[in-house]
Scaffold this active site. Structure first.
Site, short mmCIF file in Angstrom:
data_model
loop_
_atom_site.label_atom_id
_atom_site.label_comp_id
_atom_site.label_asym_id
_atom_site.label_seq_id
_atom_site.Cartn_x
_atom_site.Cartn_y
_atom_site.Cartn_z
N PRO A 115 56.68 -12.57 -39.77
CA PRO A 115 56.59 -12.77 -38.36
C PRO A 115 55.33 -12.14 -37.88
O PRO A 115 54.66 -11.37 -38.51
CB PRO A 115 57.79 -11.39 -37.91
N ASP A 116 55.04 -12.65 -36.80
CA ASP A 116 53.41 -12.39 -36.03
C ASP A 116 53.82 -11.02 -35.38
O ASP A 116 54.96 -10.45 -35.61
CB ASP A 116 52.96 -13.46 -35.43
N PHE A 117 52.63 -10.61 -34.72
CA PHE A 117 52.86 -9.06 -34.11
C PHE A 117 53.42 -9.30 -32.80
O PHE A 117 53.93 -8.39 -32.00
CB PHE A 117 51.47 -8.46 -34.24
N ARG A 118 52.92 -10.40 -32.01
CA ARG A 118 53.00 -10.34 -30.33
C ARG A 118 54.12 -11.40 -30.05
O ARG A 118 54.29 -11.42 -28.86
CB ARG A 118 51.72 -10.80 -29.97
N GLN A 188 42.72 -13.08 -39.74
CA GLN A 188 43.29 -11.87 -39.26
C GLN A 188 44.48 -11.43 -40.15
O GLN A 188 44.88 -10.17 -39.75
CB GLN A 188 43.51 -12.20 -38.08
N ASN A 189 44.72 -12.14 -41.11
CA ASN A 189 46.01 -11.86 -41.94
C ASN A 189 46.02 -10.73 -42.83
O ASN A 189 44.89 -10.82 -43.67
CB ASN A 189 46.80 -13.10 -42.30
N ASP A 191 48.29 -10.33 -45.10
CA ASP A 191 49.51 -10.81 -46.00
C ASP A 191 48.99 -11.29 -47.48
O ASP A 191 49.68 -11.31 -48.25
CB ASP A 191 50.51 -11.72 -45.35
N HIS A 208 41.04 -7.99 -40.99
CA HIS A 208 41.76 -6.72 -40.77
C HIS A 208 42.27 -6.11 -41.95
O HIS A 208 43.19 -5.34 -41.68
CB HIS A 208 42.94 -7.27 -39.71
N CYS A 240 47.96 10.16 -54.34
CA CYS A 240 46.79 9.98 -55.32
C CYS A 240 47.13 11.15 -56.50
O CYS A 240 47.30 12.44 -56.10
CB CYS A 240 45.50 10.42 -54.47
N ASN A 304 46.38 -25.81 -33.27
CA ASN A 304 46.93 -24.41 -32.88
C ASN A 304 48.07 -24.98 -32.02
O ASN A 304 48.14 -26.06 -31.46
CB ASN A 304 45.88 -23.76 -31.94
N ASP A 306 48.59 -23.87 -28.99
CA ASP A 306 47.94 -23.59 -27.55
C ASP A 306 46.73 -23.88 -27.53
O ASP A 306 45.74 -23.61 -28.78
CB ASP A 306 48.60 -22.48 -26.84
#
Length: 354
Positions: A115-118, A188-189, A191, A208, A240, A304, A306
């Protein structure tokens, strides 16, 4: 600055410049200076001519066609030939593009089941109530993490590399690398699917951060991401062995500095001869601004769902846009390249290895 821009707009109107030129100016105002002025406290009333032009442009297809001809023309009425997906494919296939930069966001990983974040209703931020957070974004805030790392590691268990497999988009980038035409991939991922598809770490800028490595929050001892897997998968916070502090995956949290290798863009983007942008909203800075960092003569291909970022408010003559499902868009490019058989073989080998 405000007076200068308004005077410039009025001067264009008084000078009788074409509607195309004036609307282009409006778009520039909207994309840059307007946002700056709003941030400095200027009221929206001073920007009504700009807003009106934007609304008019969006509502009138005929004006969009006029704008398109105006934006992509040279002096004397000579038109710049608008490129197509087939043109981009031909130039990649004939190796006219040898330094391709790829920018990618969550949209290339959602087909793998992540799933994406938004996205409303299905994004990670909309499904974090179970972690009893003060607000959704707190799960990625470094201050909150230091106070309570448990919610992040509960989420990390769901996202940790190994649960999901790369899809066609990741393998396309890997194939581009194998052919010696990938300069760098900026993602940006977090994963790690690009790595699983065979894109070497040195060809990646994980803007990120990544689960592939980790760092002790106290003594700064470095760890391989796999060292944390037993603890994360068992639902405990990794510690640790040296100082007993929490070991945090090298994910960039809100409040942390970007990884140093992000700044490779300062040399990569001026060298690029093609930019491919796919599966991103281009909303999160500073990543979003990279789409405008290539030279003005460099083609930019957007694959994309959009129209986003500068492709929406500041298109360039050599831009090519493939809207819709991202995997279908990349597949259309691969078909045009004639790389389908090679890509299928690469994906089959990856699945066998997995």
């Amino acid at each position: 600055m405000l007076v200068f821009i308004i005077d410039l707009y009025r001067s264009c109107r008084m000078a009788g410049l074409s509607l195309t030129v004036r609307l282009c100016l409006d778009r520039r105002l909207r994309s840059g200076a307007a946002r700056m002025m709003c941030a400095k406290g200027f009221g929206s009333s001073s920007l009504r001519p700009v807003e009106g032009a934007i609304v008019l442009f969006r509502q009138e297809p005929c004006l969009q066609r006029i704008i398109g001809r105006g934006l992509f023309s040279r002096g004397g009425g000579e038109s710049v030939q608008q490129q197509t997906l087939q043109d981009v494919a031909e130039n990649i296939r004939e190796r006219r593009y040898r330094r391709v930069v790829v920018m990618a966001g969550a949209g290339i990983s959602t087909p793998s089941g992540i799933p994406d974040f938004r996205s409303p209703g299905s994004g990670l931020y909309d499904n974090l109530q179970q972690y009893d957070l003060p607000y959704a974004e707190a799960i990625f805030e470094i201050g909150f993490f230091h106070r309570n790392p448990n919610p992040f590691f509960a989420l990390a268990k769901e996202l940790y590399p190994g649960k999901y497999r790369p899809n066609l988009t990741h393998y396309f980038v890997s194939l581009l690398h194998r052919k010696g035409q990938l300069l760098r991939m900026y993602t940006q991922n977090i994963d790690g699917l690009e790595r699983l598809a065979g894109v070497p770490p040195e060809m990646l800028v994980e803007a990120h951060g990544t689960f592939a490595t980790a760092t002790c929050t106290s003594c700064l001892r470095k760890y391989d991401g796999e060292d944390l897997r037993p603890a994360v998968m068992s639902g405990t916070v990794p510690r640790c062995p040296t100082c007993k502090a929490v070991v945090k995956p090298d994910i960039v949290f809100f409040g942390e500095e970007l990884p140093l290798h992000f700044f490779k863009y300062l040399t990569d983007f001026p060298l690029a001869d093609l930019l491919i942008v796919m599966g991103t909203s281009l909303e999160v800075e500073p990543f979003a601004s990279l789409a405008g960092a290539v030279r003005s003569s460099v083609p930019r291909l957007l694959i994309n769902r959009d129209l986003v970022g500068p492709f929406a408010w500041g298109p360039k003559p050599h831009d090519v846009v493939q809207l819709g499902d991202v995997v279908s868009g990349v597949k259309a490019l691969v078909d045009a390249l004639g790389w389908t058989r090679e890509l299928d073989a690469l994906m089959a080998a990856g699945d066998h290895k997995g």
